[in-house]
Design an enzyme around this catalytic site. Structure first.
Site, PDB file in Angstrom:
ATOM      1  N   GLU A   1      -3.250  -4.530  -2.861  1.00  0.00           N
ATOM      2  CA  GLU A   1      -3.529  -5.725  -4.196  1.00  0.00           C
ATOM      3  C   GLU A   1      -3.868  -4.701  -5.248  1.00  0.00           C
ATOM      4  O   GLU A   1      -3.363  -5.399  -6.492  1.00  0.00           O
ATOM      5  CB  GLU A   1      -5.182  -6.070  -3.426  1.00  0.00           C
ATOM      6  CG  GLU A   1      -4.986  -6.786  -2.211  1.00  0.00           C
ATOM      7  CD  GLU A   1      -5.336  -5.871  -0.959  1.00  0.00           C
ATOM      8  OE1 GLU A   1      -4.600  -4.948  -0.984  1.00  0.00           O
ATOM      9  OE2 GLU A   1      -6.069  -6.432  -0.244  1.00  0.00           O
TER      10      GLU A   1
ATOM     11  N   ASN B   1       0.687  -1.199  -0.017  1.00  0.00           N
ATOM     12  CA  ASN B   1      -0.054  -0.087   0.216  1.00  0.00           C
ATOM     13  C   ASN B   1       0.784   1.229   0.151  1.00  0.00           C
ATOM     14  O   ASN B   1       2.073   1.485   0.618  1.00  0.00           O
ATOM     15  CB  ASN B   1      -0.847  -0.073   1.183  1.00  0.00           C
ATOM     16  CG  ASN B   1      -0.378  -0.278   2.594  1.00  0.00           C
ATOM     17  OD1 ASN B   1       0.684  -0.819   2.642  1.00  0.00           O
ATOM     18  ND2 ASN B   1      -1.030   0.399   3.671  1.00  0.00           N
ATOM     19  N   ILE B   2       0.280   2.168  -0.613  1.00  0.00           N
ATOM     20  CA  ILE B   2       1.159   3.333  -0.874  1.00  0.00           C
ATOM     21  C   ILE B   2       0.090   4.478  -0.554  1.00  0.00           C
ATOM     22  O   ILE B   2      -0.886   4.797  -1.420  1.00  0.00           O
ATOM     23  CB  ILE B   2       1.727   3.581  -2.264  1.00  0.00           C
ATOM     24  CG1 ILE B   2       2.566   2.337  -2.587  1.00  0.00           C
ATOM     25  CG2 ILE B   2       2.510   4.904  -2.380  1.00  0.00           C
ATOM     26  CD1 ILE B   2       3.047   2.450  -4.063  1.00  0.00           C
ATOM     27  N   GLU B   3       0.235   5.270   0.431  1.00  0.00           N
ATOM     28  CA  GLU B   3      -0.610   6.334   1.199  1.00  0.00           C
ATOM     29  C   GLU B   3      -0.116   7.697   0.658  1.00  0.00           C
ATOM     30  O   GLU B   3       1.004   7.718   0.035  1.00  0.00           O
ATOM     31  CB  GLU B   3      -0.523   6.225   2.665  1.00  0.00           C
ATOM     32  CG  GLU B   3      -1.179   4.896   3.206  1.00  0.00           C
ATOM     33  CD  GLU B   3      -1.528   4.723   4.706  1.00  0.00           C
ATOM     34  OE1 GLU B   3      -0.921   5.682   5.189  1.00  0.00           O
ATOM     35  OE2 GLU B   3      -1.859   4.092   4.866  1.00  0.00           O
TER      36      GLU B   3
ATOM     37  N   CYS C   1      -4.185   0.672  -2.315  1.00  0.00           N
ATOM     38  CA  CYS C   1      -3.900  -0.523  -1.795  1.00  0.00           C
ATOM     39  C   CYS C   1      -2.948  -1.727  -2.386  1.00  0.00           C
ATOM     40  O   CYS C   1      -2.607  -1.379  -3.616  1.00  0.00           O
ATOM     41  CB  CYS C   1      -5.104  -1.245  -1.562  1.00  0.00           C
ATOM     42  SG  CYS C   1      -6.656  -0.662  -0.476  1.00  0.00           S
TER      43      CYS C   1
END
Ligand code: THU
Length: 127
Positions: free
Chosen positions: A53, A40-42, A51
């Site tokens: 996935e 995940n990369i916020e 997310c």
């Protein structure tokens, strides 16, 4: 499946989650045994967060993967973390009724099918 869970676990270490601190890793295997991973990369805007996935699916597609057959998702939770609704839609679109394994860092794992966790999907068959 061990290898795929391990790949997801390693991808999780690369998560960029400074806001939630909730790290997730995903790994997807195609019909030829190629593995594509994601974390995940916020983002500071929150809404642009992606997310693990979906990162894995989009990497697979952009890198010319074959048919996507198996998916693994790893998070550090007692209750195994399932894909969110948006990711279920994307996983269904690109992986179909793939095998999905959820795992945590203690080695607990559960395998199911996409159909089981995403019944009655909307997809291209309706268009
Ligand atoms: N997240 C994932 O990457 N995959 C999931 O299956 C559940 C949620 C991420 C999104 C966000 O960065 C953080 O976990 C908290 O929601």
């Amino acid at each position: 499946m061990n290898d795929l869970v391990q790949a997801a676990r390693e991808a999780r270490e690369r998560a960029h989650a400074p806001f939630s601190k909730f790290k997730v890793g995903a790994a997807i295997e195609d019909e030829n045994g190629r593995v594509f991973t994601g974390c995940n990369i916020e983002n500071a805007t929150y809404g642009l967060t992606i997310c693990a996935e979906r990162v894995a699916v989009f990497k697979a597609i952009s890198e010319g993967a074959g048919k996507l057959r198996r998916v693994a998702v790893v998070a550090d939770t007692d209750r195994l973390t399932p894909p969110c609704g948006a990711c279920r839609q994307i996983l269904w679109e690109f992986c179909g009724d793939a095998e999905l394994t959820l795992a945590n860092l203690e080695g607990r794992r559960e395998t199911m099918t996409m159909r089981e966790i995403f019944p009655r999907p909307f997809d291209a068959s309706f268009l």
